[in-house]
Enzyme design. Structure first.
Site, PDB file in Angstrom:
ATOM      1  N   GLY A 106      14.722 -42.561 130.149  1.00  0.00           N
ATOM      2  CA  GLY A 106      14.919 -41.235 129.603  1.00  0.00           C
ATOM      3  C   GLY A 106      16.252 -41.093 128.899  1.00  0.00           C
ATOM      4  O   GLY A 106      16.602 -39.992 128.454  1.00  0.00           O
ATOM      5  N   ASP A 107      17.000 -42.166 128.812  1.00  0.00           N
ATOM      6  CA  ASP A 107      18.297 -42.157 128.130  1.00  0.00           C
ATOM      7  C   ASP A 107      18.522 -43.542 127.546  1.00  0.00           C
ATOM      8  O   ASP A 107      17.575 -44.318 127.403  1.00  0.00           O
ATOM      9  CB  ASP A 107      19.411 -41.737 129.092  1.00  0.00           C
ATOM     10  CG  ASP A 107      20.551 -40.991 128.397  1.00  0.00           C
ATOM     11  OD1 ASP A 107      20.966 -41.442 127.314  1.00  0.00           O
ATOM     12  OD2 ASP A 107      21.017 -39.973 128.932  1.00  0.00           O
ATOM     13  N   ASP A 108      19.763 -43.892 127.220  1.00  0.00           N
ATOM     14  CA  ASP A 108      20.029 -45.177 126.589  1.00  0.00           C
ATOM     15  C   ASP A 108      19.596 -46.333 127.491  1.00  0.00           C
ATOM     16  O   ASP A 108      19.845 -46.328 128.698  1.00  0.00           O
ATOM     17  CB  ASP A 108      21.525 -45.309 126.297  1.00  0.00           C
ATOM     18  CG  ASP A 108      22.032 -44.219 125.366  1.00  0.00           C
ATOM     19  OD1 ASP A 108      21.300 -43.846 124.429  1.00  0.00           O
ATOM     20  OD2 ASP A 108      23.159 -43.737 125.587  1.00  0.00           O
ATOM     21  N   SER A 126      12.663 -46.054 124.592  1.00  0.00           N
ATOM     22  CA  SER A 126      13.409 -44.835 124.910  1.00  0.00           C
ATOM     23  C   SER A 126      13.261 -43.852 123.760  1.00  0.00           C
ATOM     24  O   SER A 126      14.090 -43.827 122.851  1.00  0.00           O
ATOM     25  CB  SER A 126      14.886 -45.149 125.171  1.00  0.00           C
ATOM     26  OG  SER A 126      15.575 -43.967 125.543  1.00  0.00           O
TER      27      SER A 126
END
Length: 476
Positions: A250-252, A283
């Site tokens: 959900g992020d890098d 992502s």
């Protein structure tokens, strides 16, 4: 194998037990694994009262196991084996010359109780918890001031059970920064490998202020809408390699960091000599590889190759802002294959998040010598969105041998009518391009060049792991 009773006391002399172990292993199937060092002494979590029923807390068992194995770790090293089962636990610390081995049929279940994660001070290079608030919850697996520590297994699973934490964060019902799954601080000779990490409350793997770090063969998975579930975040680390890993986040997927504004500037420890190879990321809302935004100790000499991006927001992203200070320089990326992307290249000098209002807006970061080469992208919305700082441009950008096929309008990411027409958006940057399609912006004029990628090998790339073994009859 060194054995303990449920109080953690030895039940027989070491010499007798080692003899029994050697005799037993003549008839036992061996589990083999790779590690920076093998271990002379072993114990099983059940020796300390552990119960793998998925309901009983094993926090005390993990702590007792590590404390007791620490007594013999200086004599050839020690390892704790987590056998098949579901092992519910809160936060616990590791020790030096130590291996935590998680069996392929074992699952560590992270407790969902806040009381199982001690509150600790913010990192000195951050000044506050990344989620806000002054303090933060300790990570599930933690360690400080260690030498020669390994967290590995047969692709055993660590389940962060993060949904309850995500809900609290989104509804502003949590006062402190959420726990990470694995965080090792101020340590050297660190290995994290051959594990499956799922549903972390926040960041997954966070080596910080470390040297000589090996991270490889990890599978990291979280829902793509889960907040801040970064995959691997090397932070103020020197000599790190990341290999053969897969992240859905959900992020890098990889976020390279080194401290936040005035706190990172004062602490002054960069991330340097980082090697990334054979890495795959999904992502949709973040980057495959992000440099920053917390980069106030500096980021230098990052080498990434054989990178695969699928349905991700950006391939490589540099994030910084006035107040960060320091630098991002000597960055080399090649052989990157991307499919269904919003951006291939993204740089911003106005990321804007700050720990407090004490930062110096005149502390301007230096971004230079950024090299991208030999890349292919398909179904891409915008090739490059490159924006430096007005009056303080990002310089020395080189992009060569890159071919990108643009997505059909209205098919992937949504944009305004203006941005849909522009494959490149560039301001306050300088550099060159060569054999790039679609044609880059005028700030990257054509020049016949192959962008640099170092021919030498980093010292961490030359470290060869040893083959270690465990008698399978001892853990089932």
């Amino acid at each position: 194998m060194l054995r303990f009773d449920r109080t953690g006391d030895e039940v027989c002399p070491l010499s007798i037990k080692l003899h029994k172990q050697l005799d037993f292993n003549r008839h036992a199937e061996q589990i083999q694994y790779s590690a920076i060092n093998c271990r002379k002494h072993s114990a099983i979590l059940t020796d300390f009262g552990g119960k793998g029923d998925g309901k009983t807390s094993n926090t005390a068992a993990f702590k007792a196991a590590v404390d007791n194995l620490a007594k013999v770790a200086s004599d050839g090293g020690a390892q704790l084996i987590v056998p098949p089962g579901k092992w519910l636990t809160g936060s616990f610390n590791l020790t030096s010359h130590f291996t935590l081995y998680i069996h392929k049929d074992a699952v560590l279940l992270a407790s969902q109780e806040e009381s199982d994660y001690p509150l600790i001070d913010p990192l000195p290079s951050y000044g506050k918890g990344r989620d806000g608030g002054g303090r933060r919850f300790a990570s599930l697996i933690a360690g400080t001031n260690l030498t020669d520590v390994v967290v590995t297994g047969g692709n055993g699973t660590i389940d962060g059970q993060g949904e309850i934490w995500w809900k609290k964060f989104k509804s502003h019902k949590i006062k402190y920064t959420r726990p990470y799954l694995i965080e090792i601080l101020y340590s050297n000779q660190v290995q994290i490998s051959h594990l499956t990490l799922i549903n972390s409350p926040s960041w997954n793997v966070h080596p910080t202020y470390c040297r000589d770090v090996i991270i490889e063969n990890l599978t990291i998975i979280a829902p793509v809408d889960s907040p801040n579930t970064d995959g691997i975040n090397p932070d103020s680390c020197t000599n790190t390699r990341i290999r053969d890993s897969y992240v859905v986040s959900g992020d890098d997927c990889i976020a390279v960091k080194s401290g936040w504004d005035e706190y990172g500037i004062k602490f002054g420890v960069p991330t340097a000599h980082l090697s990334i190879k054979r890495f795959t990321c999904i992502s949709p809302d973040s980057a495959v590889i992000a440099l920053g935004s917390e980069m106030s100790g500096g980021i230098q000499d990052v080498r990434a190759e054989e990178i695969y991006a699928i349905n991700s927001q950006s391939g490589v992203r540099i994030k910084t802002a006035p107040g960060r200070g320091a630098y991002v320089k000597d960055i080399y990326v090649k052989n990157m294959n991307m499919n269904s992307m919003k951006y291939v290249f993204w740089m911003t000098g106005a990321y804007g998040s700050h720990p407090d209002n004490k930062y110096d807006p005149k502390a301007l970061p230096e971004i230079k010598n950024i090299n991208y080469r030999d890349m292919v992208g398909k179904n891409v919305s915008i090739v490059g969105n490159l924006a430096g700082i007005q009056g303080h441009p990002f310089t020395g950008i080189c992009i060569s041998n890159v071919t990108v096929e643009l997505a059909e309008k209205k098919k992937h990411f949504e944009f305004s009518e203006k941005t849909k027409k522009l494959p490149w958006n560039c301001t306050d940057i300088g550099g060159v391009s060569s054999r790039v399609s679609p044609k880059p912006c005028d700030l990257l004029p054509e020049k016949q060049v192959d962008c640099a990628f170092p021919a030498d090998k980093l010292a961490i790339d030359q470290v060869e792991l040893k083959t270690c073994s465990i008698g399978i009859g001892n853990i089932v």
